[in-house]
Design a protein around this motif. Structure first.
Motif, PDB file in Angstrom:
ATOM      1  N   ALA A  85       0.914  -0.989  -0.025  1.00  0.00           N
ATOM      2  CA  ALA A  85       0.048   0.036  -0.068  1.00  0.00           C
ATOM      3  C   ALA A  85       0.808   1.213  -0.140  1.00  0.00           C
ATOM      4  O   ALA A  85       0.491   2.272  -0.283  1.00  0.00           O
ATOM      5  N   ARG A  86       1.985   0.985   0.279  1.00  0.00           N
ATOM      6  CA  ARG A  86       2.920   2.327   0.362  1.00  0.00           C
ATOM      7  C   ARG A  86       3.681   2.434  -1.083  1.00  0.00           C
ATOM      8  O   ARG A  86       3.955   1.446  -1.539  1.00  0.00           O
ATOM      9  N   PRO A  87       3.781   3.837  -1.525  1.00  0.00           N
ATOM     10  CA  PRO A  87       4.608   3.898  -2.669  1.00  0.00           C
ATOM     11  C   PRO A  87       6.024   3.161  -2.860  1.00  0.00           C
ATOM     12  O   PRO A  87       6.499   3.165  -1.684  1.00  0.00           O
ATOM     13  N   ILE A 104      19.416   8.614  -0.561  1.00  0.00           N
ATOM     14  CA  ILE A 104      18.181   8.737  -1.209  1.00  0.00           C
ATOM     15  C   ILE A 104      17.161   7.953  -0.467  1.00  0.00           C
ATOM     16  O   ILE A 104      16.049   8.239  -0.066  1.00  0.00           O
ATOM     17  N   ALA A 105      17.243   6.514  -0.558  1.00  0.00           N
ATOM     18  CA  ALA A 105      16.431   5.431   0.112  1.00  0.00           C
ATOM     19  C   ALA A 105      16.213   5.900   1.430  1.00  0.00           C
ATOM     20  O   ALA A 105      15.306   5.592   1.724  1.00  0.00           O
ATOM     21  N   ARG A 106      17.412   6.207   2.201  1.00  0.00           N
ATOM     22  CA  ARG A 106      17.138   6.561   3.678  1.00  0.00           C
ATOM     23  C   ARG A 106      16.111   7.714   3.817  1.00  0.00           C
ATOM     24  O   ARG A 106      15.328   7.953   4.790  1.00  0.00           O
ATOM     25  N   ARG A 107      16.619   8.906   3.008  1.00  0.00           N
ATOM     26  CA  ARG A 107      15.947  10.029   3.077  1.00  0.00           C
ATOM     27  C   ARG A 107      14.310   9.902   2.775  1.00  0.00           C
ATOM     28  O   ARG A 107      13.539  10.484   3.646  1.00  0.00           O
ATOM     29  N   LEU A 108      14.125   9.038   1.734  1.00  0.00           N
ATOM     30  CA  LEU A 108      12.461   9.018   1.596  1.00  0.00           C
ATOM     31  C   LEU A 108      11.798   7.905   2.410  1.00  0.00           C
ATOM     32  O   LEU A 108      10.663   8.010   2.955  1.00  0.00           O
ATOM     33  N   ALA A 109      12.701   6.978   3.184  1.00  0.00           N
ATOM     34  CA  ALA A 109      12.072   6.093   3.957  1.00  0.00           C
ATOM     35  C   ALA A 109      11.678   6.860   5.235  1.00  0.00           C
ATOM     36  O   ALA A 109      10.742   6.234   5.970  1.00  0.00           O
ATOM     37  N   ASN A 110      12.516   7.919   5.438  1.00  0.00           N
ATOM     38  CA  ASN A 110      11.991   8.795   6.838  1.00  0.00           C
ATOM     39  C   ASN A 110      10.904   9.832   6.331  1.00  0.00           C
ATOM     40  O   ASN A 110      10.729  10.666   7.378  1.00  0.00           O
ATOM     41  N   ALA A 111      10.664  10.115   5.004  1.00  0.00           N
ATOM     42  CA  ALA A 111       9.733  11.179   4.983  1.00  0.00           C
ATOM     43  C   ALA A 111       8.276  10.893   5.441  1.00  0.00           C
ATOM     44  O   ALA A 111       7.974   9.846   5.870  1.00  0.00           O
ATOM     45  N   HIS A 112       7.415  11.931   5.313  1.00  0.00           N
ATOM     46  CA  HIS A 112       6.186  11.670   5.648  1.00  0.00           C
ATOM     47  C   HIS A 112       5.257  12.096   4.579  1.00  0.00           C
ATOM     48  O   HIS A 112       5.150  13.433   4.200  1.00  0.00           O
ATOM     49  N   PRO A 113       4.599  11.284   3.813  1.00  0.00           N
ATOM     50  CA  PRO A 113       4.162   9.801   4.076  1.00  0.00           C
ATOM     51  C   PRO A 113       5.619   9.239   3.561  1.00  0.00           C
ATOM     52  O   PRO A 113       6.348   9.677   2.762  1.00  0.00           O
ATOM     53  N   PRO A 114       6.130   8.047   4.042  1.00  0.00           N
ATOM     54  CA  PRO A 114       7.299   7.225   3.566  1.00  0.00           C
ATOM     55  C   PRO A 114       7.151   7.001   2.353  1.00  0.00           C
ATOM     56  O   PRO A 114       6.154   6.362   1.751  1.00  0.00           O
ATOM     57  N   THR A 323       4.969  10.565 -11.652  1.00  0.00           N
ATOM     58  CA  THR A 323       4.121  10.550 -10.440  1.00  0.00           C
ATOM     59  C   THR A 323       4.641  11.283  -9.333  1.00  0.00           C
ATOM     60  O   THR A 323       5.943  11.805  -9.358  1.00  0.00           O
ATOM     61  N   PRO A 324       3.887  11.729  -8.518  1.00  0.00           N
ATOM     62  CA  PRO A 324       4.212  12.336  -7.356  1.00  0.00           C
ATOM     63  C   PRO A 324       5.412  11.779  -6.484  1.00  0.00           C
ATOM     64  O   PRO A 324       6.287  12.689  -6.054  1.00  0.00           O
ATOM     65  N   ASP A 325       5.431  10.408  -6.307  1.00  0.00           N
ATOM     66  CA  ASP A 325       6.326   9.674  -5.663  1.00  0.00           C
ATOM     67  C   ASP A 325       7.885  10.106  -6.432  1.00  0.00           C
ATOM     68  O   ASP A 325       8.837  10.115  -5.914  1.00  0.00           O
ATOM     69  N   LEU A 326       7.771   9.877  -7.852  1.00  0.00           N
ATOM     70  CA  LEU A 326       8.943  10.266  -8.702  1.00  0.00           C
ATOM     71  C   LEU A 326       9.549  11.595  -8.516  1.00  0.00           C
ATOM     72  O   LEU A 326      10.787  11.648  -8.183  1.00  0.00           O
ATOM     73  N   LEU A 327       8.766  12.499  -8.223  1.00  0.00           N
ATOM     74  CA  LEU A 327       9.034  13.761  -8.213  1.00  0.00           C
ATOM     75  C   LEU A 327       9.792  14.019  -6.729  1.00  0.00           C
ATOM     76  O   LEU A 327      10.554  14.829  -6.589  1.00  0.00           O
ATOM     77  N   ALA A 328       9.201  13.323  -5.923  1.00  0.00           N
ATOM     78  CA  ALA A 328       9.717  13.265  -4.485  1.00  0.00           C
ATOM     79  C   ALA A 328      11.107  12.708  -4.583  1.00  0.00           C
ATOM     80  O   ALA A 328      11.957  13.207  -3.900  1.00  0.00           O
ATOM     81  N   LEU A 329      11.392  11.929  -5.333  1.00  0.00           N
ATOM     82  CA  LEU A 329      12.741  11.217  -5.254  1.00  0.00           C
ATOM     83  C   LEU A 329      13.513  12.045  -6.067  1.00  0.00           C
ATOM     84  O   LEU A 329      14.586  12.229  -5.749  1.00  0.00           O
TER      85      LEU A 329
END
Length: 340
Positions: A85-87, A104-114, A323-329
């Motif tokens: 269910a998580r991106p 990058i993986a650590r930064r996004l894992a700690n993002a809200h939402p992760p 996608t929004p998640d890609l832009l977050a990355l």
């Protein structure tokens, strides 16, 4: 029935209806009723009860392990469903950018939402194929990328070192003294350390320390002079076959008079290429970043004075896959280039 199975397993563990009820936040009558419903459904008696103790019956002992397996399977199902269910972003990256990809993986894992980032080590050719097939959502690769991709978050890596076999005359300082291996200094480069806020005239971030003290380079002699192109006449130079016009590899090939030996379509795996250097197959121009991170006893790194050359990397993705998640990355890459 899942609730009843959970109650049965907890009573079997605690051998007390009251303590099991407290564990699950139920009243004792509700716990007793749940176990009774399960006994009726299975047509077996699970517990022997009296005023002093609760004991499992032989049937209860035989069914307890099955009940635990059911609960474990339900927990695994719920955990996997929560993960799905998580991106999820599938990021392909070359070995050179491994520390950056991990950051990058650590930064996004700690993002809200992760956001979950699954890492896939891949050279340029494999990364392009993964993007086209959908196996990767985004990739870090050398620029320019194929025209069908959108690119962003570009950064530069200085191409100003030459890997030579240990004992090669180019690794000897003046006077023929054996090269000394200094203690490596801190790693100020983008993927493995904290970079300074430097940029190119175009505003793109550049890996700092383009001209660090020579004594800070593992495998380089602190007093050795830089190698100039004319010193490489007659030597085998290891280069990638793919050298886009105007790029660093194409400019370097024009400036080096030695025999150019193509060792791969794209040079993504510097570890394997350094094996060829150690074996005496040729000399390898490398980014300063590689010299700082890959220490070897059988290879030395000396400054290469062939003008300012920089490899450009960036994040690439298909135009119709935004996608929004890609832009977050992409934003996470940009932030990671400036911060630890």
């Amino acid at each position: 029935m899942l609730r009843e199975i959970r109650c049965f397993a907890r009573v079997a563990e605690r051998l007390s209806f009251s303590r099991a009820a407290a564990d699950l936040g139920l009243s004792q009558p509700a716990m007793s009723q749940a176990v009774t419903r399960l006994e009726k459904a299975l047509a077996v008696r699970l517990f022997e009860r009296n005023a002093r103790e609760v004991r499992l019956t032989p049937a209860g002992k035989g069914l307890l392990e099955h009940a635990r397996q059911v609960l474990d399977s339900v927990h695994a199902l719920e955990s996997e469903a929560a993960r799905l269910a998580r991106p999820i972003i599938h990021l392909a990256y070359p070995s050179l950018a491994g520390p950056l990809a991990a950051r990058i993986a650590r930064r996004l894992a700690n993002a809200h939402p992760p956001v979950v980032v699954e890492l896939h080590n891949a050279g340029r050719g494999a990364a392009i194929a993964a993007l086209d097939s959908g196996e990767a959502s985004v990739a870090i690769m050398a620029i320019p990328a194929p025209a069908r991709f959108v690119t962003g978050a570009r950064f530069h890596v200085a191409l100003d070192r030459l890997a030579v076999p240990a004992g090669d005359r180019l690794a000897q300082p003046s006077g023929g003294r054996p090269p000394r291996v200094p203690v490596a200094g801190g790693h100020p480069s983008m993927p493995g350390g904290r970079p300074a806020r430097t940029s190119t005239p175009s505003g793109r971030p550049s890996v700092p320390g383009l001209r660090p003290p020579r004594s800070s380079l593992p495998g380089a002699d602190p007093v050795a002079e830089g190698v100039r192109p004319e010193q490489l006449a007659g030597r085998d130079i290891l280069l990638p076959r793919n050298r886009p016009p105007g790029g660093a590899w194409a400019k370097l090939a024009e400036r080096l008079p030695g025999r150019h030996r193509a060792i791969a379509e794209d040079l993504d795996d510097f570890t394997g290429a350094l094996d060829l250097v150690a074996a005496g197959a040729g000399l390898l121009p490398i980014p300063q970043l590689v010299a700082r991170t890959l220490r070897r006893d059988d290879v030395h790194y000396v400054p290469l004075e062939a003008g300012e050359l920089r490899l450009t990397y960036g994040v690439a993705w298909l135009r119709d896959q935004v996608t929004p998640d890609l832009l977050a990355l992409v934003k996470a890459v940009q932030d990671s280039l400036w911060t630890r």
